[in-house]
Design an enzyme around this catalytic site. Structure first.
Site, PDB file in Angstrom:
ATOM      1  N   GLY A  43     -14.355  -8.681  26.966  1.00  0.00           N
ATOM      2  CA  GLY A  43     -13.488  -7.798  26.516  1.00  0.00           C
ATOM      3  C   GLY A  43     -14.110  -6.308  25.469  1.00  0.00           C
ATOM      4  CG  ASP A 103      -0.959  -6.004  26.178  1.00  0.00           C
ATOM      5  OD1 ASP A 103      -0.617  -5.492  26.169  1.00  0.00           O
ATOM      6  OD2 ASP A 103      -1.578  -6.965  27.510  1.00  0.00           O
ATOM      7  CE  LYS A 131      -1.477  -2.277  28.130  1.00  0.00           C
ATOM      8  NZ  LYS A 131      -0.967  -3.134  28.624  1.00  0.00           N
ATOM      9  CG  PHE A 152      -3.354  -2.990  34.286  1.00  0.00           C
ATOM     10  CD1 PHE A 152      -3.332  -3.791  34.051  1.00  0.00           C
ATOM     11  CD2 PHE A 152      -5.101  -3.154  33.871  1.00  0.00           C
ATOM     12  CE1 PHE A 152      -3.756  -5.590  34.044  1.00  0.00           C
ATOM     13  CE2 PHE A 152      -6.250  -4.156  34.383  1.00  0.00           C
ATOM     14  CZ  PHE A 152      -5.478  -5.509  34.720  1.00  0.00           C
ATOM     15  CG  ASP A 159     -11.193  -7.938  32.932  1.00  0.00           C
ATOM     16  OD1 ASP A 159     -10.874  -8.278  31.883  1.00  0.00           O
ATOM     17  OD2 ASP A 159     -11.355  -8.795  33.816  1.00  0.00           O
ATOM     18  NE  ARG A 165     -15.297  -8.110  32.461  1.00  0.00           N
ATOM     19  CZ  ARG A 165     -13.929  -9.083  31.498  1.00  0.00           C
ATOM     20  NH1 ARG A 165     -13.813  -8.096  30.104  1.00  0.00           N
ATOM     21  NH2 ARG A 165     -13.400 -10.235  31.741  1.00  0.00           N
TER      22      ARG A 165
HETATM   23  C1  PRP Z   1      -8.012  -9.827  26.433  1.00  0.00           C
HETATM   24  C2  PRP Z   1      -8.447  -8.718  25.483  1.00  0.00           C
HETATM   25  C3  PRP Z   1      -7.851  -9.441  24.462  1.00  0.00           C
HETATM   26  C4  PRP Z   1      -6.428 -10.290  25.168  1.00  0.00           C
HETATM   27  C5  PRP Z   1      -5.862  -9.538  24.503  1.00  0.00           C
HETATM   28  O1  PRP Z   1      -8.975 -10.669  26.652  1.00  0.00           O
HETATM   29  O2  PRP Z   1      -9.596  -8.920  25.261  1.00  0.00           O
HETATM   30  O3  PRP Z   1      -8.970 -10.913  24.054  1.00  0.00           O
HETATM   31  O4  PRP Z   1      -6.749 -10.006  26.376  1.00  0.00           O
HETATM   32  O5  PRP Z   1      -4.457  -9.533  24.692  1.00  0.00           O
HETATM   33  P1  PRP Z   1      -3.395 -10.059  24.099  1.00  0.00           P
HETATM   34  O6  PRP Z   1      -2.846  -8.860  23.008  1.00  0.00           O
HETATM   35  O7  PRP Z   1      -1.512 -10.408  24.987  1.00  0.00           O
HETATM   36  O8  PRP Z   1      -3.069 -10.995  23.505  1.00  0.00           O
HETATM   37  P2  PRP Z   1      -8.572 -11.773  28.103  1.00  0.00           P
HETATM   38  O9  PRP Z   1      -8.535 -12.762  27.344  1.00  0.00           O
HETATM   39  O10 PRP Z   1      -8.433 -10.492  29.501  1.00  0.00           O
HETATM   40  O11 PRP Z   1     -10.228 -12.018  28.499  1.00  0.00           O
HETATM   41  P3  PRP Z   1     -11.913 -11.048  28.421  1.00  0.00           P
HETATM   42  O12 PRP Z   1     -11.725 -10.619  27.265  1.00  0.00           O
HETATM   43  O13 PRP Z   1     -12.333 -12.111  29.018  1.00  0.00           O
HETATM   44  O14 PRP Z   1     -11.188  -9.953  29.015  1.00  0.00           O
END
Ligand code: PRP
Length: 176
Positions: A43, A103, A131, A152, A159, A165
């Protein structure tokens, strides 16, 4: 889930301007001291690419980690695992972790705990989006581009089922 609308909340121009400001803040913090900037895949990849190019420090090294986060069935706890670790040494260097979104906070808290035990000179965090809607653990950010309450979010690295992305702006995905 049917998608109704993809609504930009921060344009590519606004993102670029904010990242230039963050680059200046990072240079003011570290000057020319050795700094390892660590991007969290996937991400943060696009934010990372723009952020590192806004930093003037000639002593910067770049590396990446990848983590996966699993909410357990009772929703009371999370398990985070590292799928890819950094490859360059961080002992005695400043380390800056770069995340796209915080998140629940579990991923960044996990990374902070892991890296804080590795002998870095300092450990700080840069986040594209803070967020607050689903926050479960309190995490500290040193550099934050934008704060949002809910929604979202896709685009600029973020993504939905691996799509969107590549969008140049940060958007809210509205479902039917
Ligand atoms: C997403 C984002 C963060 C994480 C945040 O990664 O990139 O790493 O979630 O969420 P949290 O605060 O609830 O832990 P994801 O696991 O979706 O993988 P990606 O980065 O490959 O999209």
């Amino acid at each position: 889930m049917q998608i109704k609308e993809i609504r930009p909340i921060f344009t590519a121009h606004e993102v670029a301007a904010r990242i230039q400001e963050l680059g200046k803040e990072i240079d003011a913090m570290y000057g020319d001291e050795p700094l390892v900037i660590v991007g969290v895949l996937k991400g943060a990849s696009i934010f990372f690419a723009d952020l590192v190019r806004s930093v003037q420090n000639p002593e910067v090294e770049l590396d990446f980690v990848r983590v996966s986060s699993y909410g357990l069935s009772d929703c009371s706890s999370h398990s985070v695992v590292m799928n890819k670790d950094v490859e360059i040494g961080i002992q005695g260097k400043h380390v800056l972790l770069v995340e796209d979104i915080v998140d629940t906070g579990h991923s960044l808290q996990y990374l902070y705990d892991v890296f804080s035990q590795r002998g870095a000179r300092t450990l700080r965090t840069a986040v594209l989006l803070d967020k607050k809607e689903r926050r479960e653990v309190k995490v500290h950010f040193d550099f934050v581009a934008f704060t949002i309450d809910e929604g979202f979010v896709v685009g600029y690295g973020l993504d939905f089922a691996e799509k969107y992305r590549h969008l140049p702006e940060i958007c809210i995905l509205e479902f039917e």
